[in-house]
Design a protein around this motif. Structure first.
Motif, PDB file in Angstrom:
ATOM      1  N   LEU A   2      -7.124  38.374  -7.334  1.00  0.00           N
ATOM      2  CA  LEU A   2      -7.471  36.989  -7.666  1.00  0.00           C
ATOM      3  C   LEU A   2      -8.116  36.271  -6.496  1.00  0.00           C
ATOM      4  CD1 LEU A   2      -4.265  35.974  -9.663  1.00  0.00           C
ATOM      5  CD2 LEU A   2      -6.538  36.422 -10.600  1.00  0.00           C
ATOM      6  N   GLN A   3      -7.751  36.644  -5.320  1.00  0.00           N
ATOM      7  CA  GLN A   3      -8.251  35.939  -4.140  1.00  0.00           C
ATOM      8  C   GLN A   3      -8.229  36.898  -2.966  1.00  0.00           C
ATOM      9  OE1 GLN A   3      -7.115  31.830  -3.960  1.00  0.00           O
ATOM     10  NE2 GLN A   3      -6.209  32.154  -1.947  1.00  0.00           N
ATOM     11  N   ASN A   4      -9.251  36.817  -2.114  1.00  0.00           N
ATOM     12  CA  ASN A   4      -9.290  37.737  -0.966  1.00  0.00           C
ATOM     13  C   ASN A   4     -10.132  37.145   0.149  1.00  0.00           C
ATOM     14  OD1 ASN A   4      -8.730  40.046   0.487  1.00  0.00           O
ATOM     15  ND2 ASN A   4     -10.323  41.280  -0.493  1.00  0.00           N
ATOM     16  N   GLU A   5      -9.645  36.049   0.701  1.00  0.00           N
ATOM     17  CA  GLU A   5     -10.414  35.372   1.752  1.00  0.00           C
ATOM     18  C   GLU A   5     -10.490  36.226   3.004  1.00  0.00           C
ATOM     19  OE1 GLU A   5      -8.563  31.549   2.216  1.00  0.00           O
ATOM     20  OE2 GLU A   5      -9.103  31.023   0.158  1.00  0.00           O
ATOM     21  N   GLY A   6     -11.664  36.206   3.606  1.00  0.00           N
ATOM     22  CA  GLY A   6     -11.878  36.955   4.851  1.00  0.00           C
ATOM     23  C   GLY A   6     -11.684  38.448   4.672  1.00  0.00           C
ATOM     24  N   HIS A   7     -11.775  38.911   3.471  1.00  0.00           N
ATOM     25  CA  HIS A   7     -11.598  40.347   3.177  1.00  0.00           C
ATOM     26  C   HIS A   7     -10.336  40.901   3.816  1.00  0.00           C
ATOM     27  CE1 HIS A   7     -15.490  40.442   1.273  1.00  0.00           C
ATOM     28  NE2 HIS A   7     -16.004  39.840   2.315  1.00  0.00           N
ATOM     29  N   LEU A   8      -9.261  40.153   3.684  1.00  0.00           N
ATOM     30  CA  LEU A   8      -7.991  40.628   4.234  1.00  0.00           C
ATOM     31  C   LEU A   8      -7.599  41.974   3.606  1.00  0.00           C
ATOM     32  CD1 LEU A   8      -5.447  40.320   5.898  1.00  0.00           C
ATOM     33  CD2 LEU A   8      -4.576  38.718   4.211  1.00  0.00           C
ATOM     34  N   LEU A   9      -7.868  42.077   2.332  1.00  0.00           N
ATOM     35  CA  LEU A   9      -7.637  43.356   1.636  1.00  0.00           C
ATOM     36  C   LEU A   9      -8.959  44.100   1.519  1.00  0.00           C
ATOM     37  CD1 LEU A   9      -5.241  42.218  -1.231  1.00  0.00           C
ATOM     38  CD2 LEU A   9      -4.659  43.675   0.706  1.00  0.00           C
ATOM     39  N   PRO A  10      -8.957  45.401   1.493  1.00  0.00           N
ATOM     40  CA  PRO A  10      -7.799  46.291   1.606  1.00  0.00           C
ATOM     41  C   PRO A  10      -7.289  46.390   3.046  1.00  0.00           C
ATOM     42  CG  PRO A  10      -9.815  47.588   1.482  1.00  0.00           C
ATOM     43  CD  PRO A  10     -10.209  46.156   1.288  1.00  0.00           C
ATOM     44  N   LEU A  11      -6.021  46.744   3.144  1.00  0.00           N
ATOM     45  CA  LEU A  11      -5.418  46.904   4.469  1.00  0.00           C
ATOM     46  C   LEU A  11      -5.679  48.321   4.976  1.00  0.00           C
ATOM     47  CD1 LEU A  11      -1.913  45.321   3.743  1.00  0.00           C
ATOM     48  CD2 LEU A  11      -3.781  44.269   5.058  1.00  0.00           C
ATOM     49  N   ASP A  12      -6.108  48.398   6.216  1.00  0.00           N
ATOM     50  CA  ASP A  12      -6.296  49.723   6.811  1.00  0.00           C
ATOM     51  C   ASP A  12      -4.995  50.104   7.523  1.00  0.00           C
ATOM     52  OD1 ASP A  12      -6.941  51.954   8.168  1.00  0.00           O
ATOM     53  OD2 ASP A  12      -8.844  51.206   8.972  1.00  0.00           O
ATOM     54  N   PHE A  13      -4.153  50.824   6.805  1.00  0.00           N
ATOM     55  CA  PHE A  13      -2.826  51.134   7.349  1.00  0.00           C
ATOM     56  C   PHE A  13      -2.898  52.018   8.585  1.00  0.00           C
ATOM     57  CE2 PHE A  13      -1.451  49.452   3.300  1.00  0.00           C
ATOM     58  CZ  PHE A  13      -0.227  48.863   3.600  1.00  0.00           C
ATOM     59  N   SER A  14      -4.025  52.723   8.776  1.00  0.00           N
ATOM     60  CA  SER A  14      -4.108  53.582   9.961  1.00  0.00           C
ATOM     61  C   SER A  14      -4.217  52.730  11.224  1.00  0.00           C
ATOM     62  CB  SER A  14      -5.300  54.536   9.838  1.00  0.00           C
ATOM     63  OG  SER A  14      -6.502  53.790   9.937  1.00  0.00           O
ATOM     64  N   THR A  54      -1.039  36.659   5.185  1.00  0.00           N
ATOM     65  CA  THR A  54      -0.010  36.845   4.155  1.00  0.00           C
ATOM     66  C   THR A  54      -0.667  37.138   2.805  1.00  0.00           C
ATOM     67  OG1 THR A  54       1.621  35.467   5.276  1.00  0.00           O
ATOM     68  CG2 THR A  54       1.863  35.690   2.892  1.00  0.00           C
ATOM     69  N   ILE A  55      -0.187  38.190   2.199  1.00  0.00           N
ATOM     70  CA  ILE A  55      -0.708  38.604   0.883  1.00  0.00           C
ATOM     71  C   ILE A  55       0.409  38.400  -0.138  1.00  0.00           C
ATOM     72  CG2 ILE A  55      -1.488  40.614  -0.459  1.00  0.00           C
ATOM     73  CD1 ILE A  55      -2.128  41.727   2.564  1.00  0.00           C
ATOM     74  N   PRO A  82      -4.295  33.748   1.975  1.00  0.00           N
ATOM     75  CA  PRO A  82      -5.664  34.211   1.771  1.00  0.00           C
ATOM     76  C   PRO A  82      -5.821  35.208   0.619  1.00  0.00           C
ATOM     77  CG  PRO A  82      -4.708  35.212   3.736  1.00  0.00           C
ATOM     78  CD  PRO A  82      -3.716  34.220   3.236  1.00  0.00           C
ATOM     79  N   ALA A  83      -4.773  36.001   0.365  1.00  0.00           N
ATOM     80  CA  ALA A  83      -4.972  37.069  -0.631  1.00  0.00           C
ATOM     81  C   ALA A  83      -3.901  37.046  -1.712  1.00  0.00           C
ATOM     82  CB  ALA A  83      -4.977  38.429   0.064  1.00  0.00           C
ATOM     83  N   LEU A  84      -4.362  37.194  -2.928  1.00  0.00           N
ATOM     84  CA  LEU A  84      -3.485  37.198  -4.100  1.00  0.00           C
ATOM     85  C   LEU A  84      -3.861  38.356  -5.019  1.00  0.00           C
ATOM     86  CD1 LEU A  84      -3.413  33.560  -5.551  1.00  0.00           C
ATOM     87  CD2 LEU A  84      -1.440  35.061  -5.315  1.00  0.00           C
ATOM     88  N   GLY A 103     -10.856  36.833 -18.060  1.00  0.00           N
ATOM     89  CA  GLY A 103     -11.871  37.834 -17.702  1.00  0.00           C
ATOM     90  C   GLY A 103     -12.151  37.927 -16.216  1.00  0.00           C
ATOM     91  N   PHE A 104     -11.446  37.109 -15.406  1.00  0.00           N
ATOM     92  CA  PHE A 104     -11.742  37.050 -13.978  1.00  0.00           C
ATOM     93  C   PHE A 104     -10.993  38.121 -13.188  1.00  0.00           C
ATOM     94  CE2 PHE A 104     -10.551  35.519  -9.726  1.00  0.00           C
ATOM     95  CZ  PHE A 104     -11.785  35.278  -9.172  1.00  0.00           C
ATOM     96  N   GLY A 105     -11.649  38.659 -12.179  1.00  0.00           N
ATOM     97  CA  GLY A 105     -11.009  39.579 -11.247  1.00  0.00           C
ATOM     98  C   GLY A 105     -12.012  40.036 -10.206  1.00  0.00           C
ATOM     99  N   LEU A 106     -11.571  40.089  -8.936  1.00  0.00           N
ATOM    100  CA  LEU A 106     -12.470  40.479  -7.851  1.00  0.00           C
ATOM    101  C   LEU A 106     -12.367  41.978  -7.579  1.00  0.00           C
ATOM    102  CD1 LEU A 106     -11.496  37.570  -5.436  1.00  0.00           C
ATOM    103  CD2 LEU A 106     -13.563  37.676  -6.873  1.00  0.00           C
ATOM    104  N   SER A 107     -13.203  42.410  -6.649  1.00  0.00           N
ATOM    105  CA  SER A 107     -13.252  43.823  -6.300  1.00  0.00           C
ATOM    106  C   SER A 107     -13.453  43.927  -4.789  1.00  0.00           C
ATOM    107  CB  SER A 107     -14.437  44.455  -7.041  1.00  0.00           C
ATOM    108  OG  SER A 107     -14.760  45.707  -6.496  1.00  0.00           O
TER     109      SER A 107
END
Ligand code: BGC
Length: 726
Positions: free
Chosen positions: A358-370, A501-502, A521-523, A602-606
């Protein structure tokens, strides 16, 4: 020469079609003959024995004629564990742990018909393994109010989307020799007073909103059975409603299968029999002989109140379904299988494709766990298992992976996971009453302080919040749309100390997000994810899976925004509810009334970006019986593989009746590599642009201009073309 070749192929096609039609005709004739011959051999008592249950989920057969018992089971997202014959307790079997899929709203959020088909196959195989003949589902009621307890089981606020997912599900399920039971027919759109409420709906709203999914399930999906709802419709119980059952279901839709009651939804013998009810289930009387469709039905026949021909019609419907599912001695019947790796993979895929970013400010997601050393994992829903809740759709899942377990397994070796509960589940579930939700809003500062500490010492904080099946459940509605257990406060406090915080919402119906959207920032909306929930959500968070889900309902800012509540028509007064919003349900209301929701239908980000372009139609003017061929392009402009759901809406700006600003008429989920473009073609029948004309008692396509809108939500239209209908 070209003409001759075309004619030759046309002739071949015609011959093949005719041969196929003849084959079907023959099959049907053989079937009907068999039914007639069995009917001739049966006594009245044997016939009536087939028309009511003899326990919670079984119906007697007629042994001497080789007619087996009929075994039914819940439910829509997994085969329910075996119950005792005569009470609602579980039988304690050890081989009935099943594959558990994410429930209905999650299925619809995937907007992927193939996943619906795959689900039907798995459910069919597992139902057969358990020797079930009828699997009760899918539930295709429209999500009318955010509060309905069963929204999570249902699919969407949009009738087209519900039908589009229900049809492949039913076809696949029934291809495994198990009957679907599309439910709850009709207008069971709230759980509050579901056993007594009388629903009024206009003819137009009935045909445009509440009926289409049932129609699609029966006419396209071929659903063998339909379940009549608990409520009344225009003064009559659904199970004895002449208009719904005889006029619409049988006559208009041509339904020839079994119309059964919901469990305990029968109220009469003669009236139900005449209206078209075939099978009585779940009546709350210990002596099965006293049920409406037992001795009282035999008596009614003897007294001449119910003609024998009507009994034969009902028994015929039961036998027809038995033949269609190969129950009458057909050795080729599906044997089934349980919990295969393919089944589990299907459950995983369904959860992974359902998640809506729903929300992803500053491209916080995806998380690079490495690259991460520490993550705070917060929230009761990080560790809560949900498959076993919700009442009749609860599943004894073979296993259920929680988000915390998945994070630990996948990244626990290299990343320090700081878990804190953050909030406590304060509600208590009690069937039939939502009182357990009333005092479930206390802010627990001790838990919040612990969560804040965990967030402070971590690079990222993930809060798994939302609801659970004390809220999303059969038998009562939610009391409001708020996030319970003081979660808003928790989320704000955590966000104050950790800007990364996600929030992951686990819920099957709308909740208010206005109090948190500006804080984090991220939902991500992850639904109830079934047995693979944790694996799927963690793969989305880590970017192994690119989110491709889209909201199957409008997420209002507050309850008052949504139509039934804005107009004060929920839950009704004096056990009557009038659907005054009429056809303006869901986004039809929001878009027409120009109300800005929190997140639109119908909304959703990628994690990538898509471009929709090049919308064209094959003609500019159409006749009423023609098909509009729509073409457009979808391009993945971003860096990773992903899927976009291209949505086609229709409007008719000038019409003699009010029309919603937008109505969904088609969609396609398109999977694309980075840089890849695909051309999509959709076919829309001109007849599908019609509105239901109450005066003419039928569908009318009013000639004039129509607009076709291409977009990736009801409120993000990127291109519109105009066509004319003569
Ligand atoms: C529910 C149905 C369910 C049935 C059998 C009823 O209470 O409304 O959806 O299939 O019980 O469990």
């Amino acid at each position: 020469m070209r003409k001759t070749v075309i004619m030759f192929f046309a002739l071949c096609l015609l011959t093949a079609t005719m041969a196929q039609a003849k084959k079907t005709e023959n099959k049907e004739q053989v079937q009907e003959k068999k039914i007639q011959s069995l009917l001739k051999k049966m006594t009245l008592e044997e016939k009536v024995g087939l028309l009511h249950a003899n326990s919670k989920f079984y119906v007697n057969g007629v042994k001497r004629l080789g007619i087996p018992q009929l075994a039914l089971s819940d439910g829509p997202h997994g085969v329910r564990a075996e119950m005792n014959l005569h009470d609602w307790k579980y039988a304690g079997w050890t081989n009935d742990s099943a594959t558990c899929f994410p429930p209905g709203t999650a299925l619809a959020a995937s907007w992927n018909r193939q996943l619906a088909y795959q689900r039907g196959i798995v459910l069919g195989e597992e139902a057969r393994f358990r020797q079930k003949d009828v699997l009760l589902g899918p539930g295709v009621n429209i999500i009318r109010t955010p509060l309905c307890g069963r929204n999570f089981e249902y699919l969407s606020e949009d009738p087209y989307l519900v039908g589009a997912m229900a049809v492949p599900y039913i076809q696949a399920l029934q291809s495994k020799d198990v009957s679907a039971s599309v439910k709850h027919y009709l207008a069971n759109n709230q759980e509050d007073h579901r056993n007594s409420v009388d629903v009024s709906v206009s003819e137009r709203a009935l045909h445009e909103i509440y009926l289409p999914a049932f129609k699609a399930a029966v006419t396209e999906g071929g659903s063998h059975t339909v379940m009549a709802a608990y409520n009344k419709f225009r003064g009559d119980w659904c199970a004895e409603n002449e208009y719904l059952d005889r006029e619409i279901l049988q006559k208009e839709l041509g339904f020839k299968g079994i119309l059964m009651t919901d469990w305990g939804a029968a109220h009469s013998t003669v009236k139900s029999a005449l209206a078209g009810l075939d099978l009585e289930m779940g009546t709350n009387k210990k002596d099965y002989n006293e049920w409406y469709f037992a001795q009282p039905l035999i008596d009614a026949v003897k007294e001449g109140k119910v003609p024998m021909a009507l009994i034969d019609e009902k028994v015929g419907n039961i036998l027809r379904v038995m033949i269609q599912t190969k129950m009458l001695g057909d050795k080729t019947r599906e044997k089934g299988k349980m919990n295969t790796p393919e089944h589990q993979q299907a459950a995983y895929q369904s959860a992974a494709e359902a998640a809506v970013l729903l929300q992803n400010e500053g491209h916080l997601l995806p998380l690079d766990f490495s690259k991460l050393k520490s993550v705070a994992v917060i929230g009761d829903n990080a560790t809560r298992k949900h498959c076993g809740g919700g009442l009749s759709s609860e599943i004894k899942a073979l296993y259920e992976v929680t988000p915390l377990a998945a994070l630990q397994k996948k990244f626990g070796n290299s990343v320090k996971i700081n878990y804190a509960k953050g909030y406590e589940k304060q509600s208590v579930f009690k069937e039939g009453t939502n009182k357990g939700q009333a005092d479930a809003n206390k802010v627990d500062w001790k838990l919040i302080d612990e969560a804040v500490e965990a967030a402070k010492k971590s690079e990222v904080a993930i809060i798994f919040g939302g609801l659970n099946h004390d809220f999303d459940t059969e038998s009562f509605d939610k009391i409001d749309m708020k996030l319970p257990y003081g979660q808003e406060t928790l989320i704000r406090e955590v966000a104050k100390v950790n800007p990364r915080t996600i929030v992951v919402i686990i819920a099957g119906s709308p909740v208010e997000l206005a109090g948190i959207v500006y804080r984090v920032p991220a939902l991500l909306w992850a639904w109830y994810g079934g047995m693979e929930a944790g694996n799927a959500v963690v793969d989305v968070l880590s970017g192994k899976v690119n989110p491709s889900g889209k909201m199957p309902f409008t997420l209002p800012v507050s309850l008052e925004q949504s139509p039934a509540h804005a107009l004060g028509n929920y839950p009704g007064r004096n056990l009557k509810v009038n659907y005054e919003e009429d056809i303006l349900v869901g986004y039809r209301w929001f878009d027409t009334k120009k109300i800005v929701p929190q997140y639109p239908f119908g909304f959703g980000l990628s994690y990538t970006t898509f471009e929709l372009s090049g919308l064209t139609t094959d003609q500019t003017t159409y006749g009423k019986n023609e098909v509009i061929k729509v073409k457009f392009k979808v391009r993945n402009n971003g860096p990773v593989f992903g899927a976009e759901v291209a949505q086609l809406y229709m409007s008719q700006p000038v019409c003699s009746v009010m029309r919603p600003i937008k109505e969904l008429k088609g969609f396609e989920k398109v999977f694309l590599q980075p840089g890849e473009t695909k051309t999509v073609e959709l076919a829309v029948k001109v007849s599908d642009l019609a509105y239901y004309n109450e005066a003419a008692k039928g569908w009318t396509v009013e000639p004039g201009d129509f607009l076709l809108h291409l977009g990736n939500s009801s409120r993000n239209i990127v291109q519109t073309v105009k066509i004319a209908v003569k």
